[in-house]
Enzyme design. Structure first.
Site, PDB file in Angstrom:
ATOM      1  CE  LYS A 186      80.765  47.210   3.430  1.00 34.11           C
ATOM      2  NZ  LYS A 186      82.088  46.736   2.796  1.00 34.11           N
ATOM      3  CG  ASN A 187      73.157  54.656   2.820  1.00 33.05           C
ATOM      4  OD1 ASN A 187      73.065  55.693   3.754  1.00 33.05           O
ATOM      5  ND2 ASN A 187      72.581  54.939   1.768  1.00 33.05           N
TER       6      ASN A 187
END
Length: 398
Positions: free
Chosen positions: A180-181
């Site tokens: 989720k970067n």
């Protein structure tokens, strides 16, 4: 938060710290939460896959290549601090400029401060070299969200004409543990743009892997949709949507992806060509789970911009009738029926009789106009939006 086995150790510094009685506070230890630590017991196949992913998360990198843990056999590369690397002997570290009296100084770990000081020096000098590239890998490993480091890494990759396939392997290992970067996915897109359609299938496979562990990962879905539209790979996408919805018909992300496929795939003929079969598919899903909002939304989307066809298709009003005969409080059926009546549906005698029967069960909702009756029923069935339905009723008389 995670099990001891999910800690990643750089070199032998943890053991040194323990021997001096300082514990591991100043050592290079990272703990990551992984699906394998979930309280829900996975199947054997899923457990094996999660263990493989956990192993990837535990793998350290040196300049983009895998690095073993300190407990592995002798002879493998171990992480060396920048100050002890001969290749960086001529570099003067550039400390972070916090000013003479910082109000709240951040307590960086020693290894983080050292890597960033050396990175800052090479970045300020604009050095585009293999050693600078290796140092960005260390900085990314310490903080995968540092967009300046990722940007500089791209500048270096272009200057060195580096192997972008190898770089994709590097960023995939980072993404496995940082799914989720934003910076990681942006870097992947940059690489995929450079590499072109040849990587479309591998990118789809990678997002499948991420979505297997997190079916609603926005970053993975966004990347997958971009790859489809920019690089291709539409051939099996509808089948993939079918698979996801068979596993979980409440997966609204899969419904959203399905709409993208039927409306934009260059090999399916577009929404008009797919509408008939998709309506049948969606009606089936609604009958099976009337309280699932996603297929109701999807059904409405199949007629986007064409209210005439929506009203003319008897399957739409029929599914509302079937659901209401079993559960007259189904808000989704009532809401779609209200919309149909608003845009010109001439209800069948059976549909009118059903609504009148529901209406007659409550003297307070007696109305001659069918749309007003439906709206009044919704006020009772959907109390969270009672003000909305009250307002909607006023629009019916205007």
């Amino acid at each position: 938060m995670a099990a001891t086995s999910s800690k990643r150790v750089r070199g032998s510094r943890v053991r040194d710290a323990e021997q001096t009685g300082k514990g591991t506070e100043n050592s290079r230890v990272q703990t990551r939460v992984h699906p394998a630590t979930s309280s829900t017991a996975p199947t054997n196949g899923k457990k094996r896959k999660e263990k493989k992913n956990l192993d990837l998360c535990q793998t350290r990198t040196v300049g983009g290549a895998p690095m073993s843990s300190p407990d592995e056999e002798e002879g493998v590369d171990k992480w060396v601090p920048p100050s002890r690397r001969p290749e960086l002997a001529d570099v003067a570290p550039l400390p972070q400029a916090d000013g003479p009296c910082p109000v709240v100084a951040i307590a960086y770990r020693d290894d983080f401060r050292e890597v960033m000081d050396y990175f800052r020096a090479l970045y300020a000098a604009g050095e585009r070299s293999p050693r600078a590239l290796r140092l960005t890998a260390d900085a990314i490993d310490l903080n995968p969200g540092n967009y300046t480091v990722w940007h500089f890494r791209r500048v270096i990759l272009e200057a060195l004409d580096a192997d972008l396939i190898q770089e994709m392997n590097f960023v995939d290992r980072i993404a496995e543990c940082n799914a989720k970067n934003y910076q990681v996915w942006h870097h992947k897109r940059w690489l995929a743009e450079k590499l072109g359609p040849d990587v479309a299938n591998s990118e789809h496979e990678f997002t499948r892997k991420i979505l297997y562990g997190d079916a609603k990962n926005y970053h993975a879905w966004s990347h997958r949709q971009w790859v489809l539209q920019a690089l291709g790979g539409w051939e099996c996408e509808l089948q993939y949507c079918n698979q996801l919805l068979e596993e979980d018909v409440f997966n609204n992300s899969a419904w959203n992806q399905r709409y993208l496929v039927v409306s934009r795939s260059p090999i399916l003929g577009g929404l008009v060509a797919m509408r008939d079969s998709e309506v049948d598919y969606t009606v089936e899903a609604i009958i099976a789970n009337p309280q699932n909002e996603s297929p109701w939304r999807y059904l409405r989307g199949l007629y986007k911009g064409d209210n005439t066809l929506l009203v003319a298709d008897d399957r739409i009003s029929d599914v509302c009738l079937k659901v209401l005969n079993n559960d007259w409080r189904c808000v989704f059926a009532l809401g779609l029926l209200l919309e149909l009546l608003r845009i010109g549906l001439q209800p069948s005698d059976e549909l009118r009789g059903t609504i009148e029967a529901i209406n007659n069960s409550d003297p307070e909702t007696e109305h001659t106009d069918l749309a007003t009756a439906v709206c009044s029923i919704l006020q009772k069935c959907d109390p969270l939006r009672i003000n909305y339905w009250s307002w909607y009723r006023t629009t019916l008389s205007s």
